[in-house]
Design an enzyme around this catalytic site. Sequence first.
Site, PDB file in Angstrom:
ATOM      1  N   HIS A  17     -25.907 -44.179  -2.153  1.00 33.28           N
ATOM      2  CA  HIS A  17     -27.230 -44.018  -2.778  1.00 33.28           C
ATOM      3  C   HIS A  17     -27.819 -45.396  -3.113  1.00 33.28           C
ATOM      4  CE1 HIS A  17     -25.584 -39.954  -4.375  1.00 33.28           C
ATOM      5  NE2 HIS A  17     -26.488 -39.650  -3.460  1.00 33.28           N
ATOM      6  N   LYS A  41     -26.575 -25.651 -10.731  1.00 34.93           N
ATOM      7  CA  LYS A  41     -25.224 -26.214 -10.632  1.00 34.93           C
ATOM      8  C   LYS A  41     -24.753 -26.630 -12.028  1.00 34.93           C
ATOM      9  CE  LYS A  41     -25.937 -28.596  -6.206  1.00 34.93           C
ATOM     10  NZ  LYS A  41     -26.071 -29.954  -5.667  1.00 34.93           N
ATOM     11  N   ARG A  90     -26.900 -39.322   6.625  1.00 35.56           N
ATOM     12  CA  ARG A  90     -25.569 -39.861   6.947  1.00 35.56           C
ATOM     13  C   ARG A  90     -25.149 -39.524   8.361  1.00 35.56           C
ATOM     14  NH1 ARG A  90     -23.008 -37.097   1.794  1.00 35.56           N
ATOM     15  NH2 ARG A  90     -24.413 -35.575   2.711  1.00 35.56           N
TER      16      ARG A  90
HETATM   17  O1  PNS Z   1     -28.975 -34.998  -3.863  1.00 36.07           O
HETATM   18  P1  PNS Z   1     -29.382 -33.620  -3.463  1.00 36.07           P
HETATM   19  O2  PNS Z   1     -28.744 -32.612  -4.386  1.00 36.07           O
HETATM   20  O3  PNS Z   1     -29.122 -33.334  -2.016  1.00 36.07           O
HETATM   21  O4  PNS Z   1     -30.965 -33.552  -3.689  1.00 36.07           O
HETATM   22  C1  PNS Z   1     -31.681 -32.371  -3.381  1.00 36.07           C
HETATM   23  C2  PNS Z   1     -33.158 -32.463  -3.801  1.00 36.07           C
HETATM   24  C3  PNS Z   1     -33.287 -32.962  -5.223  1.00 36.07           C
HETATM   25  C4  PNS Z   1     -33.903 -33.393  -2.888  1.00 36.07           C
HETATM   26  C5  PNS Z   1     -33.750 -31.028  -3.649  1.00 36.07           C
HETATM   27  O5  PNS Z   1     -32.881 -30.096  -4.218  1.00 36.07           O
HETATM   28  C6  PNS Z   1     -35.110 -30.876  -4.326  1.00 36.07           C
HETATM   29  O6  PNS Z   1     -36.082 -31.440  -3.916  1.00 36.07           O
HETATM   30  N1  PNS Z   1     -35.154 -30.060  -5.391  1.00 36.07           N
HETATM   31  C7  PNS Z   1     -36.331 -29.827  -6.178  1.00 36.07           C
HETATM   32  C8  PNS Z   1     -36.852 -28.424  -5.965  1.00 36.07           C
HETATM   33  C9  PNS Z   1     -37.766 -28.353  -4.746  1.00 36.07           C
HETATM   34  O7  PNS Z   1     -38.773 -29.026  -4.661  1.00 36.07           O
HETATM   35  N2  PNS Z   1     -37.394 -27.505  -3.796  1.00 36.07           N
HETATM   36  C10 PNS Z   1     -38.200 -27.254  -2.626  1.00 36.07           C
HETATM   37  C11 PNS Z   1     -37.737 -28.000  -1.413  1.00 36.07           C
HETATM   38  S1  PNS Z   1     -37.921 -26.856  -0.152  1.00 36.07           S
END
Ligand code: PNS
Length: 171
Positions: A17, A41, A90
């Site tokens: 990150h 979670k 990745r």
């Molecule tokens: O590090 P992660 O857990 O892979 O990050 C995931 C993240 C934060 C990018 C994703 O879960 C997110 O954007 N969540 C916010 C809710 C949202 O906007 N969901 C719609 C996307 S379709």
Amino acid sequence: MAIAVYPGSFDPVTLGHLDIIERSAKMMDRVIIGVLKNYSKTPLFSVSERVKMLESITAHLDNVEVQSFGGLLVDFVHMNHADVIVRGLRAVSDFEYELQIAQANRVIAADIDTIFLTTNIKYSYLSSSIVKEVAAFDGNIDAFLPPLVADEMHKKFREQIVREGKEKIKR
Ligand code: PNS
């Protein structure tokens, strides 16, 4: 002026990150790290702990700031008047999921693009879940995390061992 949001759970933030953050900071005028308040979670670190760790390890980057957010990512991007979302890739296995999210975000907010940075090959295997698994079995996590975060992980697991010990005594 290009403003990027780099969103994630960061539970915990890894060297992979940090590499994406440092490279984005070189390309963008401002980078806002968005720490997801993930209600579904059970995180190892609270949101405020994750924000604090990210602030400490990015203190050397003048154009990077850290915020937490709940709800939709695109709303957080709009609220910050940002232009793009940055995500790391990745491997091919990441692509399908990332493409799905990026496309969905484009449908609900056509003005926001997602740009992908390929992860440094050194960290292409690395994920927060792997780090937690290694740490849970008392393995060495120092190669995966910034030193400050590794220290916090060690503390967290020591606290957990003490808590579990106390619970066993109570029973
Ligand atoms: O590090 P992660 O857990 O892979 O990050 C995931 C993240 C934060 C990018 C994703 O879960 C997110 O954007 N969540 C916010 C809710 C949202 O906007 N969901 C719609 C996307 S379709």
